[in-house]
Design an enzyme around this catalytic site. Structure first.
Site, short mmCIF file in Angstrom:
data_model
loop_
_atom_site.label_atom_id
_atom_site.label_comp_id
_atom_site.label_asym_id
_atom_site.label_seq_id
_atom_site.Cartn_x
_atom_site.Cartn_y
_atom_site.Cartn_z
N THR A 49 22.59 -59.97 83.53
CA THR A 49 21.64 -59.52 82.52
C THR A 49 20.34 -60.32 82.54
OG1 THR A 49 21.25 -59.44 80.12
CG2 THR A 49 22.85 -61.03 80.87
N TYR A 109 25.74 -64.82 74.64
CA TYR A 109 25.93 -63.70 75.55
C TYR A 109 25.30 -64.02 76.91
CZ TYR A 109 24.91 -59.30 77.89
OH TYR A 109 24.80 -58.31 78.82
#
Ligand code: UFG
Length: 340
Positions: free
Chosen positions: A122, A146
């Site tokens: 990501t 995250y």
């Protein structure tokens, strides 16, 4: 025929990967614990005959049984938790799922003789960007658990590549959006936090569109993001898979996946108005904590090395997402009534 295991194959991006792999002639087995995915995402003619193994990726025994039973040769690893706010509230959950269970998965695969691996990373690994567009060698300073859990897993991959001959491609996604142009799959999160599906749901339900923050240092005061169509994103996975399958030596690569174009939240809302054919009411709210003002990818590396080329722009993203929104399981009744 090559068999590819798709973890998270019952989720948004994973289900598109299943379609593309089958269309390209690969055999597919989906591996998903259905904690965030939906078994019925795999129904319909295009998914007929695709086995679903319902288990955690950290369940080494089931991973190894799956490899043996289906003759898995490569893995696309989409299964993950991916909500920034949830990761801030429950960091251990994120490290356990995205990092620790991922480690169990890769070790189990290597122990079974599978060493070809494609990872969904990501843009959140970069944190607040120092330069835009962001290249892969930009410093990685994730600002939430995250992003940290995904970056930690990249270190796991790098280390196992050196120690045990893992060959992998880590793909750092920017803002993935849109749906299968043939309407066989689309975005479906619960809760939905992403801008484009939220704007379209608001449009379908005649609710106001919420804009989080109008005082960012951008031309119109709202955040700028790089939106990439899920079909283009999956094309990159197929190119990465072919590169892994044909490589004869160590192969470890990290690539950004973005369109290299930035759109502000207001620009997205304006473009959505055209697609839904009506003006949308806007509700301006305070900033959402942790949102960087601007994230735009440089995808030069994958374009040059693998010949990747995104084909679908913002209009196609919104048109396919809107078509999906109108038929998505669980979509607003109002929308279905309007269709009938
Ligand atoms: N936004 C709104 N209204 C909404 C939803 C979002 O104004 O109803 C704004 C957000 O504040 C942000 C932009 O729209 O400025 C995009 O938000 P998304 O939630 O769609 O996407 P993010 O850029 O926050 O998230 C994406 C990925 C994450 C990843 C993150 C990295 O979806 O997985 O980038 O920063 F962690």
């Amino acid at each position: 025929m090559t068999t590819v295991m798709v973890t998270g194959g019952a989720g948004y991006i994973g289900s598109h990967a299943v379609l593309a792999l089958r269309a390209a002639g690969f055999d597919v087995v989906v591996y998903d614990n259905l904690s965030r995915g939906f078994a019925d995402a795999l129904t319909g003619e295009a998914f007929r005959g695709v086995p679903l193994v319902q288990a955690d990726v950290g369940d080494r025994k089931t991973v190894q049984e799956t490899v043996r039973r289906y003759g898995v040769q490569a893995v696309m690893h989409f299964a993950a938790l991916a909500q920034v706010a949830e990761s801030v509230a429950q960091p251990a959950l994120y490290f356990r799922n995205n990092t620790v269970q991922g480690l169990e998965l890769v070790e189990a695969l290597l122990d079974s003789g599978v060493n070809l691996f494609i990872f969904s990373s990501t843009a959140a690994v970069y944190g607040e960007p120092a330069v835009v567009p962001i290249p892969e060698d930009h410093p990685t300073r994730p600002t939430n658990p995250y992003g940290m859990s995904k970056l930690s897993f990249e270190f796991v991959l790098e280390s196992l590549a050196r120690a045990r001959g893992l060959r992998y491609v880590s793909l750092r996604y920017f803002n993935v959006a849109g749906a299968d142009p043939q309407g066989r799959a689309g975005e479906r999160h619960d809760p939905e936090t992403h801008l484009i599906p939220r704007v379209l749901r608001a449009a379908a339900g005649d609710q106001p569109v919420e804009i989080f923050g109008t005082d960012y240092p951008t031309p119109d005061g709202t955040c700028i993001r790089d939106y990439i169509h899920v079909t283009d994103l999956i094309d990159a996975h197929l190119l990465a898979l072919r590169a892994l399958l044909t490589s004869t030596e160590a192969f470890t690569r990290v690539y950004n996946l973005g369109s290299e174009k930035g759109y502000s939240v207001r620009e997205i809302v304006a473009a959505a108005e055209k697609v839904v054919g009506k003006p949308l009411t806007i509700r301006e709210l305070p900033r959402r904590p942790g949102d960087p003002a601007m994230l735009v990818a440089s995808s030069a590396r994958i374009r040059q090395e693998l010949g990747w080329q995104p084909r679908l722009g913002l209009d196609a993203i919104l048109a396919t997402a809107w078509a999906w929104e109108k038929r998505r399981p669980g979509a607003a009744r109002r929308t279905r009534d309007a269709e009938s």
